[in-house]
Design an enzyme around this catalytic site. Structure first.
Site, PDB file in Angstrom:
ATOM      1  N   LYS A  46     -19.630  39.693 -25.378  1.00 61.19           N
ATOM      2  CA  LYS A  46     -18.583  39.385 -24.402  1.00 61.19           C
ATOM      3  C   LYS A  46     -17.363  40.299 -24.568  1.00 61.19           C
ATOM      4  O   LYS A  46     -16.632  40.538 -23.617  1.00 61.19           O
ATOM      5  CB  LYS A  46     -18.135  37.921 -24.540  1.00 61.19           C
ATOM      6  CG  LYS A  46     -19.240  36.872 -24.438  1.00 61.19           C
ATOM      7  CD  LYS A  46     -19.707  36.668 -23.027  1.00 61.19           C
ATOM      8  CE  LYS A  46     -20.471  35.358 -22.786  1.00 61.19           C
ATOM      9  NZ  LYS A  46     -21.730  35.200 -23.540  1.00 61.19           N
TER      10      LYS A  46
HETATM   11  C1  LIG Z   1     -22.926  34.710 -23.150  1.00 64.09           C
HETATM   12  C2  LIG Z   1     -24.038  35.010 -24.054  1.00 64.09           C
HETATM   13  C3  LIG Z   1     -25.355  35.174 -23.580  1.00 64.09           C
HETATM   14  C4  LIG Z   1     -25.718  34.971 -22.138  1.00 64.09           C
HETATM   15  O1  LIG Z   1     -25.120  35.899 -21.276  1.00 64.09           O
HETATM   16  P1  LIG Z   1     -25.050  35.573 -19.714  1.00 64.09           P
HETATM   17  O2  LIG Z   1     -24.256  36.688 -19.144  1.00 64.09           O
HETATM   18  O3  LIG Z   1     -24.384  34.256 -19.574  1.00 64.09           O
HETATM   19  O4  LIG Z   1     -26.446  35.542 -19.222  1.00 64.09           O
HETATM   20  C5  LIG Z   1     -26.337  35.517 -24.489  1.00 64.09           C
HETATM   21  N1  LIG Z   1     -26.064  35.665 -25.798  1.00 64.09           N
HETATM   22  C6  LIG Z   1     -24.829  35.502 -26.303  1.00 64.09           C
HETATM   23  C7  LIG Z   1     -24.611  35.663 -27.758  1.00 64.09           C
HETATM   24  C8  LIG Z   1     -23.774  35.177 -25.447  1.00 64.09           C
HETATM   25  O5  LIG Z   1     -22.546  35.036 -25.949  1.00 64.09           O
END
Ligand SMILES: *Cc1c(COP(=O)(O)O)cnc(C)c1O
Length: 462
Positions: free
Chosen positions: A112
């Site tokens: 993120k």
């Molecule tokens: C947010 C997240 C995901 C999923 O990503 P999306 O964009 O919601 O599909 C997968 N793995 C981790 C570690 C995340 O923080």
């Protein structure tokens, strides 16, 4: 570049207004009015770029002059200068058919950060340029919250409130969010699960007068800037393989929750990046896998798993894909989403389902399989996967043919999810940044999971 709504009922806006709007005012999601098409020559020229250089080129296409190039470059350099790896998102070879794209070298050890370091700086820039107040409201299944807070803590002109489901995020995730003591940060621990948090946020944002009165801005992946920032590493990873002569059949396997990350890959492909297969991996919350295999999108019973950031039933970005699937027909999407609200499901079949299956392969990974994937990858290759990444790797094994290479996106550092890793008796060393968290005091307010309880807190804070 204009930005429009998937439901077609807002006047087109430019990049900055699209970022500020978050969720479109008509309840839809914002998309670019057209996607830039990249020629082979452009792609070849971009192969040599560093990550920040590549990000600058891609962002320039979407910002379209609204931010002068020199200032945009500064935003990009600041955002990726905080990463611990010089390459920002290095690609590691595991074996001939599997590479791991490590997206976790940012401040909070999850992918993120790639979008939220940039969005945080962008909000700071917009606040200054427009002399406007920015109040960020977001919901998190764990990683977004920490990352968004890290992106804006202490920044002038910005306040941030993050909702997380009380007791349903990992210990490290909770500590990363709640040990921040900057006065511009409020953590709300909500009684309920992530879908409850997300629903509250969506409803508060849908109240346009409330949103305007309190200057509410979004950081969830409904924000188009996040999706655009995430397209960069698909290009970057593809180029690293292409440079080694492995650009023929490159798949990407993506652990999926809100459909944000994989949707960024879908956009990259539509812009001309020759991705072979996009592999969608879910955990036991398998709504999206079921959609791809059976054509039925129907949120059901929430399940807690080893990969909590993917414990999601209602995928907030899914509407963006439906928009493209339906030939960018906003009228059709309005109808579909009304139907979804009424019936609780969306069904596709015939040629449309065939298109879905041409766009994605999908696999739902059970809890046991997730753990055994972590074990076997560790034992065979000495590479430790976090449980989210393990879902993507398990799906990669399933769909990678002999003459193909799959890049599995590693969305988090394993130390963030030690609860799962300990279950299979693997002892890992915790990075010092994470170790240091447990000595710090926590700041959070517990609330019941209703719109009223949350808005009462917001009104006090903003
Ligand atoms: C947010 C997240 C995901 C999923 O990503 P999306 O964009 O919601 O599909 C997968 N793995 C981790 C570690 C995340 O923080």
């Amino acid at each position: 570049m204009d930005y429009i709504s998937t439901r077609g009922k807002i006047a087109p806006v430019g990049f900055i207004d699209a970022v500020l709007m978050g969720l479109a005012d008509d309840g839809g999601l914002i998309v670019p009015s057209h996607l830039p098409q990249l020629s082979e020559a452009t792609l070849r020229a971009w192969q040599q770029l560093s990550y920040p250089e590549l990000a600058l080129e891609l962002f320039s296409l979407f910002v379209d002059g609204e931010i002068p190039r020199e200032e945009l470059k500064q935003l990009v350099d600041e955002s990726y200068g905080t990463f611990r790896d010089d390459e920002v998102t290095p690609v590691r070879r595991v074996n001939n058919s599997l590479h791991i794209l490590e997206l976790f070298h940012g401040p909070t050890f999850a992918f993120k950060d790639i979008a939220l370091q940039f969005l945080g700086n962008l909000y700071g820039y917009i606040s200054k340029k427009r002399n406007s107040t920015i109040h960020i409201l977001g919901a998190t299944s764990g990683d977004t919250g920490a990352s968004a807070i890290e992106g804006v803590r202490g920044k002038e002109g910005i306040r941030i409130c993050i909702l997380h489901p009380h007791g349903k995020v990992s210990k490290v995730q909770e500590l990363q969010m709640t040990t921040v003591d900057d006065a511009n940060v409020l953590n709300l621990a909500v009684d309920g699960n992530f879908d409850d948090c997300q629903r509250i946020i969506k409803e508060l944002f849908a109240d346009v007068s409330f949103k305007q009165q309190y200057h509410l801005r979004a950081i969830n992946s409904i924000n188009i800037a996040r999706i655009l920032a995430q397209t960069v590493y698909y290009f970057y990873a593809y180029f690293q393989l292409a440079k080694q002569g492995q650009g023929e059949k490159v798949n990407f396997s993506v652990p999926t929750g809100n459909f944000g990350d994989i949707f960024a890959g879908y956009l990259a492909k539509r812009m001309g990046l020759p991705i072979h297969k996009l592999i969608l991996a879910t955990n036991e919350n398998n709504i999206l896998e079921h959609f791809v295999t059976a054509g039925v999108y129907q949120p059901g019973e929430f399940r807690g798993t080893h990969s909590p950031s993917m414990d999601i039933q209602v995928a907030s970005n899914f509407e963006r894909y439906l928009y493209y699937l339906n030939g960018e027909d906003a009228g059709a999407i309005s109808g579909l989403m009304d139907g979804f609200k009424r019936d609780g499901q969306i069904v596709v079949n015939g040629a449309v389902l065939e298109q879905v299956q041409a766009d994605f392969a999908a696999y739902a990974v059970k809890n046991d399989e997730c753990l055994s994937e972590i074990s076997s990858c560790y034992n065979e290759y000495g590479y430790l996967l976090d449980p989210h990444t393990a879902c993507g790797v398990a799906a990669a094994h399933r769909f990678t043919a002999e003459d193909e290479v799959t890049v599995a996106l590693s969305t988090a550092h394993p130390a963030k999810f030690d609860e799962a890793i300990r279950l299979i008796d693997i002892k890992q060393t915790t990075p010092v940044e994470i170790q240091a968290l447990s000595d710090k005091p926590q700041f959070q307010t517990r609330v019941v999971g209703t719109n009223e309880a949350v808005s009462e807190q917001l009104v006090r804070f903003f």
